[in-house]
Scaffold this motif. Structure first.
Motif, short mmCIF file in Angstrom:
data_model
loop_
_atom_site.label_atom_id
_atom_site.label_comp_id
_atom_site.label_asym_id
_atom_site.label_seq_id
_atom_site.Cartn_x
_atom_site.Cartn_y
_atom_site.Cartn_z
N GLN A 71 0.84 -1.18 0.00
CA GLN A 71 0.00 0.00 0.00
C GLN A 71 0.89 1.24 0.00
N GLY B 40 -2.40 8.01 -7.29
CA GLY B 40 -3.19 7.16 -6.41
C GLY B 40 -3.11 7.60 -4.97
N MET B 41 -1.92 7.96 -4.50
CA MET B 41 -1.74 8.45 -3.13
C MET B 41 -2.51 9.75 -2.92
N ARG C 223 -5.18 10.76 -4.46
CA ARG C 223 -6.61 10.48 -4.41
C ARG C 223 -7.03 9.86 -3.09
N GLU C 224 -6.25 8.90 -2.61
CA GLU C 224 -6.59 8.26 -1.33
C GLU C 224 -6.51 9.26 -0.18
N LEU D 78 -9.52 11.75 -0.18
CA LEU D 78 -10.75 11.15 0.34
C LEU D 78 -10.69 11.01 1.85
N GLN D 79 -9.54 10.54 2.37
CA GLN D 79 -9.43 10.33 3.81
C GLN D 79 -9.44 11.64 4.58
#
Length: 354
Positions: free
Chosen positions: A5, A32-33, A35-36, A39-40
């Motif tokens: 991850q 990807g990082m 985007r994650e 959201l968090q």
């Protein structure tokens, strides 16, 4: 710690912990990082049980060495939309950090460059350690100091922001604290104790900002003397000149050995990047944060359509010959119209904030 991850999240003792988990890549930031994390962070903003956020990099070498510019370089050569998506979503994350209504503690112990600065400098607390090395080196790869550099660099003491932008100067812990890029210094061997001490906080006893201030106060120390503080007067004098050429002339005329070193560094950078960055910071002092980020997105897309970014990445990261052939190759050959083209509105493609 798993390397499968790229970014890890955990909530403990009322704190949302983020770990950038690409230690072999110096925790460089991927789409990807971004985007994650977006959201968090958005979820934690709305979660009343999360009182503060703390972010760190896995391993001992880096907090975050920047955005994954190699991936952007490859995308640009293919005509892939990543060249727009990466910057758009990264800048929205920078803004999310800037407006976060909770303490945001970035442990910048290690290499912190470019995108890593964007993940830290807009937060409320930036804690340097012994290994801290902060830089905005974008003019050396044919780009510009982005991720909010338009906003925060002109607001550093004196002319330090322009100095950092045109040189990519590497800040040690004392320099980072002096400039205001870091807010505190905690020795590296106490970082674990600092993180563990979050468990002792009684969030009902005071405002979160007050509690985090008090916690860091227990562990912070003096990082020593800043080299840049000794050169502040010279920097202010030379970098108050009204063009990049005039700055170089002032450095040359000073007769100072340190100034000669600075001038030599500037002369290696992309002439287009230097000219655009000078204009960027001149404009940035008058912009609010959102305006600054919208301007940066326009600039990013102009650079993606140009040549120097691709040549800079080729020379530094692909062929690694460290011999970029900039186009144009001289400051005097960069047209004023080319500089202004980097700031033109993009119409429907302009950056917006959801």
């Amino acid at each position: 710690m798993s390397e499968e991850q790229e970014i890890l999240f955990e909530v403990k003792h009322g704190v949302g912990f983020i770990t950038l988990n690409r230690p072999k890549a110096l925790n460089a930031l991927t789409l990807g990082m971004i985007r994650e994390m977006s959201l968090q962070l958005s979820a934690w903003q709305e979660d009343s049980s999360v009182k503060a956020v703390a972010i760190r990099g896995a391993g001992d070498r880096a907090f975050c060495a920047g955005g994954d510019v190699r991936a952007v370089w490859e995308a640009g050569r293919r005509g892939d939309p990543l060249t727009a998506d990466f910057f758009r979503e990264e800048y929205r994350l920078n803004r999310m950090i800037h407006v976060l209504a909770k303490p945001y503690v970035a442990l910048i112990d290690g290499i912190t460059m470019g995108g890593g600065v964007g993940l830290s400098v807009h937060g409320s607390h930036r804690v340097a350690g012994d290994r801290t090395m902060v830089a905005m080196p974008e003019v050396g790869i044919g780009l510009f100091p982005d991720v909010g550099g338009t906003y925060f660099l002109p607001r550093l003491p004196g002319r330090l922001g322009l100095f950092l932008a045109l040189t990519g100067w590497r800040l040690n812990p004392a320099d980072a604290l002096y400039c205001g890029v870091a807010t505190d210094y905690v020795p590296s061997d106490r970082r674990g104790d600092l993180l563990a001490a979050f468990a002792e906080l009684d969030w009902s006893s005071a405002q979160p900002d007050t509690l985090v201030d008090g916690l860091i106060e227990r562990f912070k120390t003096d990082p020593g003397t800043s080299e840049l503080a000794d050169h502040q007067q010279l920097i202010d004098h030379c970098f108050s000149a009204r063009s990049v050429e005039s700055i170089l002339a002032a450095l040359d005329d000073s007769g100072d050995d340190w100034a000669a070193k600075v001038a030599a560094i500037i002369r290696k950078q992309s002439p287009t990047s230097l000219k655009v960055t000078f204009a960027q910071l001149e404009k940035g002092g008058e912009l609010d944060f959102d305006q600054a980020m919208i301007q940066e997105y326009r600039m990013s897309q102009a650079f993606m359509a140009g040549k120097d970014f691709y040549e800079g990445i080729r020379a530094l990261l692909v062929d690694k010959d460290h011999q970029p052939k900039w186009e144009p190759g001289r400051l005097s050959e960069v047209p004023a119209g080319l500089v202004e083209d980097h700031f033109r509105p993009l119409g429907e493609r302009d950056l917006t904030f959801p």
